[in-house]
Design a protein around this motif. Structure first.
Motif, mmCIF file in Angstrom:
data_model
loop_
_atom_site.group_PDB
_atom_site.id
_atom_site.type_symbol
_atom_site.label_atom_id
_atom_site.label_comp_id
_atom_site.label_asym_id
_atom_site.label_seq_id
_atom_site.Cartn_x
_atom_site.Cartn_y
_atom_site.Cartn_z
ATOM 1 N N GLN A 36 0.812 -1.341 0.121
ATOM 2 C CA GLN A 36 -0.083 -0.004 -0.090
ATOM 3 C C GLN A 36 0.780 1.186 -0.035
ATOM 4 O OE1 GLN A 36 -0.853 2.666 2.037
ATOM 5 N NE2 GLN A 36 -2.778 3.172 1.300
ATOM 6 N N SER A 56 -13.827 -4.691 1.455
ATOM 7 C CA SER A 56 -12.999 -3.668 2.001
ATOM 8 C C SER A 56 -12.186 -2.963 1.194
ATOM 9 C CB SER A 56 -12.264 -4.211 3.432
ATOM 10 O OG SER A 56 -11.268 -5.215 2.868
ATOM 11 N N TRP A 109 -8.789 -0.606 -0.314
ATOM 12 C CA TRP A 109 -7.031 -0.596 -0.297
ATOM 13 C C TRP A 109 -6.566 0.311 0.547
ATOM 14 C CZ3 TRP A 109 -5.636 4.080 -1.733
ATOM 15 C CH2 TRP A 109 -6.408 4.676 -2.712
ATOM 16 N N PRO A 132 -6.707 -1.346 4.396
ATOM 17 C CA PRO A 132 -7.188 -2.310 4.461
ATOM 18 C C PRO A 132 -7.540 -3.324 5.811
ATOM 19 C CG PRO A 132 -5.343 -2.378 3.459
ATOM 20 C CD PRO A 132 -5.451 -0.960 3.817
ATOM 21 N N PRO A 141 -11.104 -8.879 0.176
ATOM 22 C CA PRO A 141 -10.159 -7.813 0.395
ATOM 23 C C PRO A 141 -9.821 -7.130 -0.863
ATOM 24 C CG PRO A 141 -9.238 -9.924 1.460
ATOM 25 C CD PRO A 141 -10.519 -10.105 0.543
#
Length: 483
Positions: free
Chosen positions: A98, A154, A156, A159, A181
């Motif tokens: 991320q 959910s 990014w 998360p 996810p």
């Protein structure tokens, strides 16, 4: 790419208590946003995989709904212990996927664990009630029961937190779940799910799938097995989720976009407020639904606020999140980089660029912390959520003007007010059309309290008693005793 001396590996699906390779023809790449390098390929779920997950989640619900609340609490508490013990390992994976700095990744795990801990404690406090009846041979009773298998979707940007509070609420209530996810950050969420699995959740109680989001959502929501959907993400996708859920009258919680206003009155200490707001604004490179974005500052302190806020923003160290010296990491994907580049047009904003506004040199998706002053009230960025490291600052004269500016979008998620005046605090609380108001603070969401929005920011709640209630069905029992 190395992660704590271990090579990064995209996760597999988790269905009916076993990890397995997705059998769809489609795949997606997991990219390190700090380098733009491919970390690995993620295999997607096929229709057969999704159908297997639906069978598993029904079977898991049949088991988990009958597990005593004290045992559900024990499993969730052990899950929290696992999350905290594996904090550094999960944090490094999250930063790789991320981009956020390690200190923020660790903090995210701490917050996620805290949310699950709160739900674990509440699992034993799901109370019904006895209602006095008009007859001596009749009882009225109200019970709370789990709503059924849930689909948890959910995003990014954060998360772990956003998946954890959905999983925690569902499991505490006695529901089973399918978690999807984000495909951009799959491994960090999968590692968190392992914490629940290793704590003793029975097969089928938690299932994890990946795939083309629209395809996965359409197939799973259409199934009679799914009774509740919880989604965090964009307004457009939230609207589509609501349409998909409507034919089956499925319960839906939507936590959508935000464009949070900040109202700063001239009785504050400017330096103290600036320190708080710079940290909050540029945390996670501004990619938070409740990030402070539109700054309305009373005219008496406006020049000083702009000068000091921009100076503090310009001093932030932008770099790879794995470097402990980094204050702000890259944007999470190339889409956000393009959006920031298009947004940073002072002419289009009818504004003055004070600092930033450009891409930071390097291979990754870095964009400089950016501050615009004197932003026109009708500028597109004042209406549409930037979702990046861009602060939009404008002056106001009266409290009424501040409220009008703050309420001028279709978003209504979080808001921030800075003043020592109790009268102004009350006026702002009563007048702002939002789900959360922080007074002299930058925290609008905690485990113990509901978090949700109004208008285009969605409906329903995550966290708090209201969040747990959304996973519960209310049953009324009228019992008459025969003579």
């Amino acid at each position: 790419m190395q992660c704590n001396e271990q090579p990064y590996q995209a996760p597999r699906l988790f269905i009916a208590g076993a990890w397995r390779t997705g059998s769809a023809e489609t795949r997606s790449q997991v990219i390190n946003p700090a380098t733009a390098e491919v970390l690995d390929e993620l295999r997607h779920a096929s229709v057969r995989d999704l159908d297997d997950a639906l069978i598993a989640v029904e079977q898991g619900f049949g088991v988990w709904r009958g597990v005593p609340a004290a045992e559900r609490q024990r499993v969730l508490t052990k899950s929290v212990e696992n999350m905290r013990a594996r904090r550094d390992e999960i944090a490094r994976v999250l930063t790789l996927e991320q981009g956020k700095p390690l200190v923020q990744a660790r903090a995210e795990i701490d917050v996620a664990a805290g949310m699950v801990q709160w739900y674990a404690e509440q699992a034993r406090r799901v109370y019904g009630r006895i209602i006095p009846s008009p007859s001596a041979d009749t009882d009225y009773e109200v019970r709370k029961e789990p709503v059924g298998p849930c689909l948890l979707l959910s995003p990014w940007n954060v998360p772990l937190i956003l998946a954890a509070r959905k999983i925690g609420g569902a499991l505490a209530a006695g529901c089973s779940c399918i978690v999807k996810p984000p495909e951009e950050t799959p491994a960090s969420v999968a590692k968190m799910v392992e914490c629940f699995v290793d704590a003793g959740t029975p097969p089928g109680v938690i299932n994890v799938v990946f795939g083309v989001p629209q395809t996965v959502s359409e197939h799973l929501i259409a199934s009679d097995s799914i009774r509740k959907v919880s989604f965090t993400g964009s307004v457009a996708v939230g609207q589509q989720i609501a349409r998909l859920a409507a034919p089956g009258l499925k319960r839906v919680t939507l936590e959508l976009g935000g464009h949070s206003p900040v109202i700063v009155f001239d009785d504050v200490d400017v330096d103290t407020v600036v320190r708080q707001l710079v940290t909050a604004k540029f945390r996670n490179a501004g990619q938070l639904c409740h990030a402070p974005t539109r700054f309305f500052v009373q005219r008496g302190i406006y020049p000083r606020f702009v000068e000091r806020f921009a100076a503090a923003a310009a001093q932030l160290r932008v770099g790879d999140g794995l470097d402990e010296r980094t204050d702000m990491g890259p944007l999470a994907n190339v889409r956000r980089l393009r959006a920031m580049t298009e947004l940073a047009d002072a002419t289009a904003l009818d504004a003055t660029l004070v600092t930033g506004g450009t891409r930071v040199a390097g291979q990754g998706y870095f964009f400089a912390p950016t501050v615009f002053a004197d932003v026109g009230p009708d500028a597109r960025a004042m209406k549409d959520e930037p979702f990046g490291p861009v602060a939009l600052v404008r002056s106001f004269d009266t409290p009424a003007q501040a409220v009008a500016l703050a309420n001028s979008t279709r978003y209504g998620l979080g808001s921030y007010v800075f003043t020592d005046s109790a009268k102004l605090q009350r006026q702002m609380i009563n007048s702002l059309d939002v789900g959360s108001v922080a007074i002299n603070s930058t925290t609008v969401t905690v485990a113990e309290a509901p978090f949700g929005g109004v208008r285009d920011s969605g409906y329903g709640y995550e966290s708090g008693e209201e969040g747990l209630e959304s996973y519960l069905h209310t049953k009324f029992i009228h019992r008459t005793y025969l003579a």
